[in-house]
Each structure stands twice: as C-alpha cells, then as structure tokens.
Design an enzyme around this catalytic site. Structure first.
Site, PDB file in Angstrom:
ATOM      1  N   LYS A 195      -2.420  -8.226  -7.725  1.00 46.74           N
ATOM      2  CA  LYS A 195      -3.253  -7.989  -6.548  1.00 46.74           C
ATOM      3  C   LYS A 195      -2.662  -6.842  -5.735  1.00 46.74           C
ATOM      4  CE  LYS A 195      -3.065  -9.306  -2.454  1.00 46.74           C
ATOM      5  NZ  LYS A 195      -3.494  -8.031  -1.858  1.00 46.74           N
ATOM      6  N   PRO A 196      -3.333  -5.683  -5.728  1.00 46.53           N
ATOM      7  CA  PRO A 196      -2.851  -4.579  -4.887  1.00 46.53           C
ATOM      8  C   PRO A 196      -3.238  -4.827  -3.429  1.00 46.53           C
ATOM      9  CG  PRO A 196      -4.902  -3.951  -5.956  1.00 46.53           C
ATOM     10  CD  PRO A 196      -4.569  -5.340  -6.450  1.00 46.53           C
ATOM     11  N   ALA A 197      -2.647  -4.057  -2.516  1.00 43.83           N
ATOM     12  CA  ALA A 197      -3.016  -4.157  -1.099  1.00 43.83           C
ATOM     13  C   ALA A 197      -4.468  -3.709  -0.916  1.00 43.83           C
ATOM     14  CB  ALA A 197      -2.091  -3.280  -0.261  1.00 43.83           C
ATOM     15  N   ARG A 212      10.434  10.891   3.489  1.00 42.94           N
ATOM     16  CA  ARG A 212       9.720  10.560   2.253  1.00 42.94           C
ATOM     17  C   ARG A 212       8.628   9.562   2.624  1.00 42.94           C
ATOM     18  NH1 ARG A 212      11.908   6.574  -2.200  1.00 42.94           N
ATOM     19  NH2 ARG A 212      10.519   7.032  -3.911  1.00 42.94           N
ATOM     20  N   GLY A 247       6.598  -6.418  -0.428  1.00 38.75           N
ATOM     21  CA  GLY A 247       5.903  -6.317   0.852  1.00 38.75           C
ATOM     22  C   GLY A 247       6.844  -6.703   1.974  1.00 38.75           C
ATOM     23  N   SER A 248       6.274  -7.168   3.063  1.00 41.03           N
ATOM     24  CA  SER A 248       7.090  -7.448   4.248  1.00 41.03           C
ATOM     25  C   SER A 248       7.872  -8.749   4.095  1.00 41.03           C
ATOM     26  CB  SER A 248       6.184  -7.530   5.473  1.00 41.03           C
ATOM     27  OG  SER A 248       5.267  -8.594   5.297  1.00 41.03           O
ATOM     28  N   GLU A 291      11.606  -2.548  11.380  1.00 39.40           N
ATOM     29  CA  GLU A 291      11.211  -1.389  10.574  1.00 39.40           C
ATOM     30  C   GLU A 291      10.264  -0.517  11.394  1.00 39.40           C
ATOM     31  OE1 GLU A 291       9.574  -3.443   6.998  1.00 39.40           O
ATOM     32  OE2 GLU A 291      10.547  -1.831   5.925  1.00 39.40           O
ATOM     33  N   SER A 334      16.059   5.709  -5.302  1.00 39.63           N
ATOM     34  CA  SER A 334      15.119   5.128  -6.273  1.00 39.63           C
ATOM     35  C   SER A 334      15.211   5.835  -7.618  1.00 39.63           C
ATOM     36  CB  SER A 334      13.684   5.280  -5.748  1.00 39.63           C
ATOM     37  OG  SER A 334      13.597   4.745  -4.456  1.00 39.63           O
ATOM     38  N   CYS A 379      10.242   1.294   2.373  1.00 39.96           N
ATOM     39  CA  CYS A 379      11.232   0.240   2.639  1.00 39.96           C
ATOM     40  C   CYS A 379      12.627   0.831   2.666  1.00 39.96           C
ATOM     41  CB  CYS A 379      11.131  -0.844   1.575  1.00 39.96           C
ATOM     42  SG  CYS A 379      11.214  -0.170  -0.088  1.00 39.96           S
ATOM     43  N   TRP A 395       0.822  -1.219   0.000  1.00 38.59           N
ATOM     44  CA  TRP A 395       0.000   0.000   0.000  1.00 38.59           C
ATOM     45  C   TRP A 395       0.851   1.263   0.000  1.00 38.59           C
ATOM     46  CZ3 TRP A 395       1.723   2.598   4.154  1.00 38.59           C
ATOM     47  CH2 TRP A 395       2.244   1.842   5.209  1.00 38.59           C
ATOM     48  N   ASN A 396       2.162   1.164   0.310  1.00 35.52           N
ATOM     49  CA  ASN A 396       2.885   2.417   0.591  1.00 35.52           C
ATOM     50  C   ASN A 396       3.220   3.234  -0.663  1.00 35.52           C
ATOM     51  OD1 ASN A 396       4.827   0.530  -0.128  1.00 35.52           O
ATOM     52  ND2 ASN A 396       6.328   1.236   1.379  1.00 35.52           N
ATOM     53  N   GLU A 400      10.825  -8.200  -3.231  1.00 36.00           N
ATOM     54  CA  GLU A 400      11.260  -6.882  -2.747  1.00 36.00           C
ATOM     55  C   GLU A 400      10.683  -6.742  -1.353  1.00 36.00           C
ATOM     56  OE1 GLU A 400      13.261  -4.764  -4.183  1.00 36.00           O
ATOM     57  OE2 GLU A 400      13.377  -5.600  -6.191  1.00 36.00           O
TER      58      GLU A 400
HETATM   59  P1  NAP Z   1       2.546  -6.914   3.580  1.00 32.11           P
HETATM   60  O1  NAP Z   1       1.670  -6.997   4.746  1.00 32.11           O
HETATM   61  O2  NAP Z   1       3.602  -7.927   3.404  1.00 32.11           O
HETATM   62  O3  NAP Z   1       1.581  -6.891   2.309  1.00 32.11           O
HETATM   63  C1  NAP Z   1       2.083  -6.728   0.998  1.00 32.11           C
HETATM   64  C2  NAP Z   1       1.080  -7.285   0.012  1.00 32.11           C
HETATM   65  O4  NAP Z   1       0.935  -8.685   0.242  1.00 32.11           O
HETATM   66  C3  NAP Z   1      -0.318  -6.704   0.134  1.00 32.11           C
HETATM   67  O5  NAP Z   1      -0.915  -6.689  -1.143  1.00 32.11           O
HETATM   68  C4  NAP Z   1      -1.011  -7.721   1.013  1.00 32.11           C
HETATM   69  O6  NAP Z   1      -2.412  -7.682   0.848  1.00 32.11           O
HETATM   70  C5  NAP Z   1      -0.432  -8.999   0.470  1.00 32.11           C
HETATM   71  N1  NAP Z   1      -0.476 -10.142   1.366  1.00 32.11           N
HETATM   72  C6  NAP Z   1      -0.410 -10.165   2.709  1.00 32.11           C
HETATM   73  N2  NAP Z   1      -0.437 -11.451   3.149  1.00 32.11           N
HETATM   74  C7  NAP Z   1      -0.537 -12.243   2.048  1.00 32.11           C
HETATM   75  C8  NAP Z   1      -0.610 -13.640   1.845  1.00 32.11           C
HETATM   76  N3  NAP Z   1      -0.571 -14.520   2.847  1.00 32.11           N
HETATM   77  N4  NAP Z   1      -0.706 -14.108   0.575  1.00 32.11           N
HETATM   78  C9  NAP Z   1      -0.734 -13.260  -0.472  1.00 32.11           C
HETATM   79  N5  NAP Z   1      -0.665 -11.910  -0.338  1.00 32.11           N
HETATM   80  C10 NAP Z   1      -0.553 -11.416   0.913  1.00 32.11           C
HETATM   81  O7  NAP Z   1       3.312  -5.519   3.505  1.00 32.11           O
HETATM   82  P2  NAP Z   1       2.685  -4.071   3.576  1.00 32.11           P
HETATM   83  O8  NAP Z   1       2.390  -3.764   4.994  1.00 32.11           O
HETATM   84  O9  NAP Z   1       1.599  -3.898   2.570  1.00 32.11           O
HETATM   85  O10 NAP Z   1       3.902  -3.197   3.045  1.00 32.11           O
HETATM   86  C11 NAP Z   1       4.922  -2.791   3.845  1.00 32.11           C
HETATM   87  C12 NAP Z   1       6.138  -3.682   3.691  1.00 32.11           C
HETATM   88  O11 NAP Z   1       6.536  -3.686   2.324  1.00 32.11           O
HETATM   89  C13 NAP Z   1       7.331  -3.172   4.451  1.00 32.11           C
HETATM   90  O12 NAP Z   1       7.998  -4.249   5.057  1.00 32.11           O
HETATM   91  C14 NAP Z   1       8.200  -2.540   3.366  1.00 32.11           C
HETATM   92  O13 NAP Z   1       9.562  -2.476   3.696  1.00 32.11           O
HETATM   93  C15 NAP Z   1       7.931  -3.446   2.229  1.00 32.11           C
HETATM   94  N6  NAP Z   1       8.234  -2.786   0.949  1.00 32.11           N
HETATM   95  C16 NAP Z   1       9.333  -3.198   0.269  1.00 32.11           C
HETATM   96  C17 NAP Z   1       9.685  -2.562  -0.917  1.00 32.11           C
HETATM   97  C18 NAP Z   1      10.903  -2.990  -1.672  1.00 32.11           C
HETATM   98  O14 NAP Z   1      11.020  -2.601  -2.821  1.00 32.11           O
HETATM   99  N7  NAP Z   1      11.804  -3.756  -1.098  1.00 32.11           N
HETATM  100  C19 NAP Z   1       8.893  -1.525  -1.412  1.00 32.11           C
HETATM  101  C20 NAP Z   1       7.772  -1.128  -0.689  1.00 32.11           C
HETATM  102  C21 NAP Z   1       7.446  -1.791   0.498  1.00 32.11           C
HETATM  103  P3  NAP Z   1      -3.392  -7.241   2.045  1.00 32.11           P
HETATM  104  O15 NAP Z   1      -2.638  -6.309   2.899  1.00 32.11           O
HETATM  105  O16 NAP Z   1      -4.525  -6.634   1.374  1.00 32.11           O
HETATM  106  O17 NAP Z   1      -3.713  -8.511   2.733  1.00 32.11           O
END
Ligand code: NAP
Length: 485
Positions: free
Chosen positions: A182-184, A286, A236-237, A389, A449, A292, A158-159, A258
């Site tokens: 699939k977006p958040a 930012r 994501g995480s 984080e 970036s 991340c 979502w970020n 990522e």
């Molecule tokens: P997240 O909880 O891991 O969720 C990321 C995505 O995965 C969302 O679309 C989420 O959908 C989905 N998701 C969650 N559980 C899932 C599962 N069991 N199966 C399939 N999809 C699933 O992370 P977030 O809170 O959205 O984002 C923050 C994290 O992203 C931070 O750790 C950040 O560092 C990381 N990030 C990394 C980068 C990079 O380039 N390295 C860039 C941006 C963010 P729902 O939330 O709708 O369930």
C-alpha cells in the site's frame, strides 16, 4: 522528454490484484495532486476493506508456488524489472516529480537508487544459505534452512515513492514472499507504474498486489489482524509505526519498522569546512528536507560556528525555488499545506525562543506549498525543532564547546536513525561514531543511503534493516531440522 499528460496517462489507475487491473468494488476513486500547483493530476482507485481482503486472498493463493519458484528465476524477474526501470528513467522521474514535487534531477536519482534495490536483491536471491553441523555430542546432525516468511504486508511513505517500494519488494520477491503493498495516498502513481513493470518482467499473478486507498487504517488493519499475513514491513512516521506494532501483536506478525529520524550533524573545529558545508547541504536539502535521514539539528564547535553558519546561509539563500519540472529549480514544494504549516510553526517557535534568522524564515505565497530555504542560528535546545522532525528546508544551528557536550546534545532524542560527523581526527571520528546512538553514521559524508548497506535505526527510529546482505533476512525464517544419525 515525454509530456506530463502522457506520463500520467500511461499509468493504469486501478488496483493490481491477482495480476489483474481491477476497479475498487464500490467504484470509488480519489484525486492525486501536484504539490507545486495544487491541481488534480488524475483519479486512482480508492480501495475499500473488501478490496484489501481480495488482495490478501491473491497473495495467500500465490505463496506456495512462489516460494517454490527457482531462486535464479526470482532473481531474473527482478533483474528484468531493474532494466526496465533504468531504461525509462526520464518518464518515471517526471511521473514522480508531478505527484511528489522533488526536482527532476533528484527524481532521476531516486529512480536509479530504486532500480539498484532490484539489482542488489536479484543477486541476493541466489545466495540464500543454510547450515549443516555435527551436534556437540557427535550423535546427531543439525540442518539449518532459510525459508520465506510468507505473505507480507508492505506500507510505504510518499517522500521516496519508488525507492521505498523497491527496498521492500526487492527482498520480498527474492526471498519467495508474496505481498500486498500500500503506497501513500499522496503518491500512488509510482507504485502503480512499478506494478506494471514487475508484470512486464514476468512476475506471476498474485505475487505482488497493490492497493491504493484513502482509508489506510480501514483497509490495512483487518489484513494485519487476519492471521494469514505473516509479516508487516512499514516505512513511515514513528507515531503510525507504534499503532501498527500494537495491531501486529495480536497475531504476532514479524515486523520491520523504518520510522522517523532527528539526525544531528556535528562539525568539529578540525573539520574540512568546505566538505562539511557540501555535506550539510546534501544532508539537509536532499528531497527538500523531506527525508528521514535529513539533518535536523546542526551542532558546530564554537571556533568555526560563525564561518559555517555564514557559508550555509549563502548556499541556502542561493537555492532556486520552483516547480520540480522547471529548468534550474533546486527546491520544490513541500508535499501539502499541512507540511508548510508545520515548518512555519517550528520556525516561529524557534525564533520566539531567541533563534536568529540568517536566511529565509517564511513560506512562499501559493499556489503550491513552498517554503524558503532557511538557516537559523543560536537555536536553543528547548526549541521544538530540536525534538521533532522538521521535514522541510530549515537548518537550525547551535554551538558546542566540548566533545562530550556535542554527544550529549546529539543523543538527546528518542530517535536514532542516522548521525553525521565531520572531523579530520581519525581517533575522534571513531570515538564519537561509536558513542552516537544511531543505526547509521555519515563520517565526513552527507549521504549514507546505499542498497548494498544495511539501512535502519535504533531507539524509536525502527526495528530491522533494509538493504545490504541482511536485508533479505527480514523476509526469511530460520528453520532447524534435527537429524538422527
Ligand atoms: P505516515 O503518515 O506514517 O504514513 C506512512 C504510510 O503509512 C503511508 O502509506 C500512509 O498512508 C500509511 N498509514 C498512515 N496511517 C496508517 C494506519 N493507521 N494504518 C495503515 N497505514 C497507515 O508517514 P509519511 O508522512 O507518509 O512519511 C513521513 C515519515 O516517514 C517521516 O516520519 C519519515 O522520517 C519516515 N520515513 C522513514 C524512513 C526510514 O527508512 N526510516 C524512510 C522514509 C520516511 P496514507 O498517508 O495514505 O494514509
């Protein structure tokens, strides 16, 4: 400036499957909230597992013909989408601010950044190369071709709701891969708007399919285990990334991950302190600290630590908290109440272990999910925020004496996405940059970036790279053809 109601109304709220807008099979919807007010902006379709299968069916059906589409035409579609994104920056930025919270100026910046991935990969689509070589014994020839991986599953956070989408869709489309994305659930509207933009640009039916859902695992796990998708690209995480890697192992999917970060920001006593403070503000603030790449730990050499801390506290204390749509707001809300609770816990943990609050240090009363820009000094290495984080506007500062000590502290983490380094000594800069365990280093700059550069991490921050000349490789397989002569 378009009105808030108009931009939300202009987005189709259904699933985008096989080029058609479709209701979820059981008619379910979910609410999208404005994190600045907690109000529901609108309802969007809530996909079920059977909608997921329909989306994968569509991606699989479109794969062959898309792989055989001329690369120039794939690039031209991306280029038209780039143009529409840039021409609609104001309305798309407002849409992003409404669902995600970041200030409008930052949302505009993200639309530009997102569009650049399409422009970059429009150019890369026609540069997919191969090879021709003589076998070492001289009696055969080797042909090496790059082919699309195949139907791909893409999951975004979502970020950065638009840029994380274009960073995956750009190379997938350019390489000739179809996808289910699939977006958040917190920020589905940007992706739905993007699907419409791609359709307007002439993307054939089924090449990109969008699933919005509150049941991420229930919808995506069967698709990962299905066997027809050949690739998962996830942002994501780290925790969710690990689970997805396990799921991918069953059918040995190609993966790009990522994941999370815990960026150290090193300031040596020979650094240009004005530049270091400017860079620190960018690296920390930012996206309200919800990046991340956000600087998560500041390590400052003893002689300049007090001055650096004072200047950071002045700058952070002077920020304007407000709804992202308000004139002059520089710090928007965090994504939800859980994010505020996490930041509050981390700050309480650090102060409980002796950290000093130089500015901020608490949440703002509701409505909305705001936390005050905060600077903490003397943060001990055992504090939870040194390991986790923060994902919020909190800058923890600790002091170091020697280069070795700084490197030890910087590398003492399971993450390795990005590190920042400020020094005016070029020898030290290169020496330290080489020893930092990170996929990226910001050397005297607070933002790394760039669509034309390879973005990604080492250690538990991920696998693979997005952007740059290597970005398209994540969606290509190498095929070697042995030719008898
Ligand atoms: P997240 O909880 O891991 O969720 C990321 C995505 O995965 C969302 O679309 C989420 O959908 C989905 N998701 C969650 N559980 C899932 C599962 N069991 N199966 C399939 N999809 C699933 O992370 P977030 O809170 O959205 O984002 C923050 C994290 O992203 C931070 O750790 C950040 O560092 C990381 N990030 C990394 C980068 C990079 O380039 N390295 C860039 C941006 C963010 P729902 O939330 O709708 O369930």
């Amino acid at each position: 400036m378009p009105s808030e109601t108009n931009v939300v109304d202009s987005v189709d709220k259904e699933l985008f499957i096989g080029g058609k807008w479709t209701r979820a099979t059981d008619g379910k919807t979910f609410g999208v909230r404005d994190p600045a007010t907690g109000d529901v902006l609108c309802q969007v379709a809530d996909a079920s597992p059977s909608d997921g299968v329909a989306a994968l069916d569509a991606a699989v059906a479109a794969q062959d013909s898309w792989a055989n589409h001329p690369p120039r035409e794939r690039g031209e579609i991306l280029h038209r989408a780039y143009q529409e994104l840039t021409s609609r920056v104001d309305e798309l930025a407002l849409l992003m601010t409404l669902e995600m919270g970041k200030p409008l100026a930052e949302a505009r910046g993200e639309i530009g950044y997102a569009a650049e991935f399409f422009r970059w990969f429009a150019e890369e689509a026609v540069r997919i190369d191969g090879g021709y070589a003589t076998a070492p014994n001289g009696t055969g020839r080797f042909l090496v071709a790059k082919q699309p991986v195949g139907p791909s599953l893409l999951i975004t956070p979502w970020n950065f709701p638009m840029a994380m989408g274009t960073r995956k869709l750009g190379p997938a489309i350019a390489a000739g891969c179809t996808s289910v994305i699939k977006p958040a659930s917190q920020t589905p509207l940007c992706m739905l708007a993007l699907a419409q933009i791609l359709a307007n640009a002439g993307l054939p039916q089924g090449v990109v399919n969008v699933l919005t859902t509150t049941d991420s695992n229930g919808v995506m796990e069967p698709l990962i285990r299905d066997g027809r998708a050949r690739k998962l690209s996830f942002t994501g995480s780290t925790a969710v990334g690990r689970t997805l890697l396990e799921q991918c192992s069953e059918k040995v999917l190609r993966t790009s991950m990522e994941l999370g970060g815990n960026a150290p920001f090193l300031v040596f006593d020979d650094a240009d302190l004005d530049a270091a403070v400017d860079g620190a503000m960018l690296a920390k603030m930012r996206n309200i600290g919800e990046a991340c790449t956000a600087a998560n730990r500041f390590y400052v050499q003893r002689d300049v630590a007090e001055e650096f801390s004072r200047r950071m506290a002045d700058r952070m204390g002077a920020q304007t908290i407000g709804r992202g749509t308000e004139e002059g707001a520089t710090v928007g809300p965090l994504i939800n109440e859980a994010a505020v609770s996490k930041v509050t816990d981390l700050v309480d943990d650090a102060t409980g272990r002796g950290a000093k609050v130089l500015t901020g240090g608490s949440a703002v009363d509701g409505p909305g999910h705001f936390y005050r820009p905060t600077v903490l000094a003397d943060v001990p290495t055992e504090a939870r925020m040194a390991k986790e984080e923060i994902f919020g506007p909190v800058a923890p500062i600790s002091v170091f004496d020697t280069e070795d000590e700084a490197l030890r502290m910087a590398n003492d983490t399971e993450y390795g996405l990005v590190s920042y380094l400020y020094t005016s000594d070029i020898k030290r800069a290169l020496r330290v940059a080489e020893r930092l365990e990170a996929g990226m280093v910001g050397l005297n700059q607070g933002i790394v970036s760039n669509p034309a550069a390879p973005f990604g991490g080492v250690k538990q921050s991920g696998l693979g790279r997005e952007g740059g000349t290597v970005g398209i490789d994540e969606f290509l397989e190498t095929k070697y053809i042995a030719v008898a002569t």
